[in-house]
Design an enzyme around this catalytic site. Structure first.
Site, PDB file in Angstrom:
ATOM      1  N   GLY A 123      10.711 -34.688 -11.711  1.00 59.53           N
ATOM      2  CA  GLY A 123      10.508 -35.350 -10.426  1.00 59.53           C
ATOM      3  C   GLY A 123       9.685 -34.511  -9.464  1.00 59.53           C
ATOM      4  O   GLY A 123       9.864 -33.290  -9.365  1.00 59.53           O
ATOM      5  N   ARG A 144      11.085 -35.898  -0.987  1.00 55.38           N
ATOM      6  CA  ARG A 144      11.664 -35.468   0.291  1.00 55.38           C
ATOM      7  C   ARG A 144      11.113 -34.126   0.770  1.00 55.38           C
ATOM      8  O   ARG A 144      11.288 -33.757   1.931  1.00 55.38           O
ATOM      9  CB  ARG A 144      13.191 -35.413   0.174  1.00 55.38           C
ATOM     10  CG  ARG A 144      13.845 -36.775   0.281  1.00 55.38           C
ATOM     11  CD  ARG A 144      15.357 -36.643   0.247  1.00 55.38           C
ATOM     12  NE  ARG A 144      15.853 -36.455  -1.112  1.00 55.38           N
ATOM     13  CZ  ARG A 144      17.113 -36.174  -1.415  1.00 55.38           C
ATOM     14  NH1 ARG A 144      18.016 -36.022  -0.441  1.00 55.38           N
ATOM     15  NH2 ARG A 144      17.495 -36.026  -2.668  1.00 55.38           N
ATOM     16  N   THR A 147      18.080 -38.998 -15.258  1.00 59.57           N
ATOM     17  CA  THR A 147      18.340 -37.725 -15.922  1.00 59.57           C
ATOM     18  C   THR A 147      18.606 -37.894 -17.413  1.00 59.57           C
ATOM     19  O   THR A 147      18.215 -37.046 -18.228  1.00 59.57           O
ATOM     20  CB  THR A 147      19.544 -37.038 -15.264  1.00 59.57           C
ATOM     21  OG1 THR A 147      20.649 -37.951 -15.230  1.00 59.57           O
ATOM     22  CG2 THR A 147      19.211 -36.612 -13.837  1.00 59.57           C
ATOM     23  N   TYR A 167      18.872 -27.868 -13.803  1.00 60.72           N
ATOM     24  CA  TYR A 167      17.772 -28.393 -13.001  1.00 60.72           C
ATOM     25  C   TYR A 167      16.845 -27.272 -12.524  1.00 60.72           C
ATOM     26  O   TYR A 167      17.300 -26.168 -12.208  1.00 60.72           O
ATOM     27  CB  TYR A 167      18.319 -29.157 -11.791  1.00 60.72           C
ATOM     28  CG  TYR A 167      19.048 -30.420 -12.181  1.00 60.72           C
ATOM     29  CD1 TYR A 167      18.358 -31.616 -12.319  1.00 60.72           C
ATOM     30  CD2 TYR A 167      20.415 -30.400 -12.445  1.00 60.72           C
ATOM     31  CE1 TYR A 167      19.022 -32.780 -12.701  1.00 60.72           C
ATOM     32  CE2 TYR A 167      21.080 -31.554 -12.826  1.00 60.72           C
ATOM     33  CZ  TYR A 167      20.378 -32.741 -12.953  1.00 60.72           C
ATOM     34  OH  TYR A 167      21.027 -33.882 -13.341  1.00 60.72           O
ATOM     35  N   GLU A 206      30.735 -40.873  -8.456  1.00 55.02           N
ATOM     36  CA  GLU A 206      29.706 -40.620  -7.442  1.00 55.02           C
ATOM     37  C   GLU A 206      30.231 -41.040  -6.080  1.00 55.02           C
ATOM     38  O   GLU A 206      31.054 -41.964  -5.966  1.00 55.02           O
ATOM     39  CB  GLU A 206      28.428 -41.392  -7.780  1.00 55.02           C
ATOM     40  CG  GLU A 206      27.789 -40.989  -9.102  1.00 55.02           C
ATOM     41  CD  GLU A 206      27.433 -39.522  -9.163  1.00 55.02           C
ATOM     42  OE1 GLU A 206      27.022 -38.951  -8.122  1.00 55.02           O
ATOM     43  OE2 GLU A 206      27.564 -38.916 -10.250  1.00 55.02           O
ATOM     44  N   TYR A 240     -13.184   2.527  10.436  1.00 56.06           N
ATOM     45  CA  TYR A 240     -13.311   1.558   9.352  1.00 56.06           C
ATOM     46  C   TYR A 240     -13.893   2.248   8.128  1.00 56.06           C
ATOM     47  O   TYR A 240     -14.984   2.824   8.183  1.00 56.06           O
ATOM     48  CB  TYR A 240     -14.211   0.387   9.749  1.00 56.06           C
ATOM     49  CG  TYR A 240     -14.487  -0.536   8.581  1.00 56.06           C
ATOM     50  CD1 TYR A 240     -13.458  -1.296   8.014  1.00 56.06           C
ATOM     51  CD2 TYR A 240     -15.762  -0.624   8.023  1.00 56.06           C
ATOM     52  CE1 TYR A 240     -13.698  -2.123   6.935  1.00 56.06           C
ATOM     53  CE2 TYR A 240     -16.004  -1.460   6.933  1.00 56.06           C
ATOM     54  CZ  TYR A 240     -14.971  -2.199   6.397  1.00 56.06           C
ATOM     55  OH  TYR A 240     -15.189  -3.015   5.322  1.00 56.06           O
ATOM     56  N   ASN A 257     -11.875  15.573   6.918  1.00 50.78           N
ATOM     57  CA  ASN A 257     -11.472  15.115   8.251  1.00 50.78           C
ATOM     58  C   ASN A 257     -12.445  14.034   8.699  1.00 50.78           C
ATOM     59  O   ASN A 257     -13.656  14.273   8.812  1.00 50.78           O
ATOM     60  CB  ASN A 257     -11.478  16.267   9.252  1.00 50.78           C
ATOM     61  CG  ASN A 257     -10.896  15.832  10.590  1.00 50.78           C
ATOM     62  OD1 ASN A 257      -9.703  15.924  10.824  1.00 50.78           O
ATOM     63  ND2 ASN A 257     -11.768  15.338  11.466  1.00 50.78           N
ATOM     64  N   ASN A 271     -21.111  -0.853   5.507  1.00 50.02           N
ATOM     65  CA  ASN A 271     -21.212  -1.183   4.081  1.00 50.02           C
ATOM     66  C   ASN A 271     -21.947  -2.478   3.786  1.00 50.02           C
ATOM     67  O   ASN A 271     -22.268  -2.747   2.624  1.00 50.02           O
ATOM     68  CB  ASN A 271     -19.815  -1.247   3.467  1.00 50.02           C
ATOM     69  CG  ASN A 271     -18.917  -2.257   4.155  1.00 50.02           C
ATOM     70  OD1 ASN A 271     -19.067  -2.531   5.339  1.00 50.02           O
ATOM     71  ND2 ASN A 271     -17.972  -2.815   3.410  1.00 50.02           N
ATOM     72  N   ALA A 303     -20.701  14.872  15.462  1.00 46.07           N
ATOM     73  CA  ALA A 303     -20.278  13.673  16.185  1.00 46.07           C
ATOM     74  C   ALA A 303     -21.471  12.914  16.734  1.00 46.07           C
ATOM     75  O   ALA A 303     -22.446  13.505  17.206  1.00 46.07           O
ATOM     76  CB  ALA A 303     -19.339  14.062  17.323  1.00 46.07           C
TER      77      ALA A 303
END
Length: 470
Positions: free
Chosen positions: A11, A15, A78, A100, A154, A365, A376, A385, A422
């Site tokens: 099934g 629902r 079933t 099940y 049932e 990054y 470092n 990139n 730097a």
């Protein structure tokens, strides 16, 4: 004893209001049907058959290599689903469990108990029952003075007195294989739904002198099934609680288990500590004495021993021993971070190797790069990139220094022991022991600022006067 299993998964589950088949919805990171197959594999059964129907291709793909497949062409109940599976059951099978695919919490021990008690009693079928506080919506199981199941009622057919009965049918059975074949062949769709009900086999067998015995589940949480999103959330909660309790018993410390989320396939070592807000997903593993959290999400990540990951996200990555990640770092797929590394705040790493003892501490990054050991990497460094069409690689050798606000324009290779000043933009390869500087020459004008501001103010005033004169 030759034992087989039939898993009903035909099934779609309307629902759920989903385009995805019900049994493929995940609980703790794994499809429900996979939880069931894991349990059956743990039991070492001789054969597993999954009955598929709607959206069968996706379900068949999910169980491929783990189970035989039977097809229920029409959804006729079933009993009809089991009828579709019977031609696939081994001829020498002696016991067959039917369960099940939307009840993923059932344990191997419970099913083994069901097999054993049926076989020891010589009963035609063993019915897994549960004693619940609220039986609403479930079929009630009644037994006779001999302890055999007399009937299953049932709820829609039950009298008010019968509805007070709290022993319910879980829908899981172990049959004598011959009795199963015999009773399924006698099923009739003579009911309001015009379907073949597996529960009718109980009366068929009883009427032929073949009794059914009830076997009570010890933990009612095991029988929880999923028919809608509310039940899915409930089963997820139960499964998550089971997982965190397991790992705490295995020596993992969790400061707040209720705010810790661990998928079913995660592996943890003893002496790991998980802080509040930790989410471990997929095939993540964490080594001994590591601390994860608070508020860290790891998916398919291998974490070594004595590592720390806090306020960070990592996906498809590796974190080495004694490494610190975070706060606020992002390791994207392919990040391979070595031992004793520092990946600090607002650092993003993608498809890159970072060698042992390297520090990438702030606002950086690193993408498609190979950063050596004991390097470092200063604040604001970017590996450039992508050229708009392709990705290119950056290589920085061991023992190098990359100063703050350096741009490494890939493809570029920097040798071992190099020093990049730097503010430099690196566009050419540099060999070992190289000193690299690529700044625009600085111009300094002494005693300049006050005169410059005065001149600027006078110019603005003149422009304003001209404007008022028109």
């Amino acid at each position: 004893m030759i034992r087989s299993a039939i898993v009903l998964a035909a099934g779609h589950g309307s629902r759920m209001k989903s385009k995805r088949h019900k049994v493929l919805h995940e609980v703790c990171g794994k499809p429900m049907i996979s939880h069931i197959l894991d349990t059956l594999e743990e039991m070492g059964l001789s054969q597993v058959i999954v009955v598929v129907g709607q959206q069968r291709e996706k379900v068949m793909e999910a169980v491929s290599g783990r189970a035989d497949v039977a097809v229920q062409e029409e959804q006729l109940g079933t009993g009809d689903a089991v009828r579709a599976a019977l031609p696939h059951v081994r001829p020498d099978a002696e016991s067959v469990v039917v369960l099940y695919g939307d009840a993923p919490l059932i344990r191997a021990g419970t099913l083994n108990k069901l097999f054993a008690q049926r076989e020891e009693a010589g009963a035609a079928v063993g019915i897994l029952t549960a004693n619940v506080e609220d039986p609403t919506g479930l079929g009630r199981v009644f037994v006779d003075e001999s302890g055999f199941v007399s009937r299953i009622v049932e709820e829609k057919d039950a009298t008010p007195e019968e509805r007070q009965h709290c022993v319910v049918n879980t829908g899981m059975y172990v049959y004598d294989a011959g009795a199963l074949r015999q009773s399924v062949e006698q099923l009739s769709p003579d009911n309001a739904q015009h379907e073949y009900y597996l529960t009718d086999t109980i009366a068929i067998l009883r009427n032929s002198g073949q009794p059914a015995i009830p076997v009570t589940v010890d933990d009612v949480d095991e029988i929880a099934s999923v028919n809608d999103r509310l039940q899915l959330a409930r089963v997820e909660q139960l499964c998550r609680r089971r997982i965190v309790e397991h790992w705490m018993r295995e020596g993992v410390t969790m400061i707040d288990p209720d705010s810790t989320y661990i998928d079913a396939n995660v592996q943890l070592s003893a002496d790991v500590t998980l802080l509040p807000g930790t989410i471990l997903m997929g095939a993540t593993s964490v080594g001994a004495f590591s601390v994860v959290g608070p508020n860290a999400q790891l998916t398919n990540v291998t974490v070594g021993e004595r590592a720390t990951v806090q306020y960070s996200v990592a996906v498809d990555s590796r974190i080495g021993d004694d490494t610190q990640v975070g706060p606020f770092a992002y390791l994207r797929p392919g990040a391979d971070v070595g031992k004793r590394v520092k990946v600090g705040d607002f650092v993003e790493v993608k498809n890159s190797r970072i060698g042992d003892d390297t520090k990438v501490s702030h606002l950086t990054y690193v993408g498609d790069a190979d950063i050596g050991a004991n390097v470092n990497v200063g604040c604001g460094v970017i590996t450039v990139n992508y050229d708009g069409e392709r990705k290119h690689k950056t290589v920085v050798g061991d023992h190098s220094f990359v100063g703050s606000n350096v741009n490494l324009i890939a493809p570029v290779n920097v040798g071992e022991g190099s020093y990049i000043v730097a503010g430099t933009t690196v566009t050419q390869d540099a060999g070992d022991d190289a000193f690299v500087i690529g700044r625009v020459p600085q111009v300094t004008k002494p005693n300049y600022v006050r005169a410059w501001k005065a001149k600027k103010k006078q110019a603005n005033s003149s422009e304003g006067g001209d404007s008022r004169g028109h």
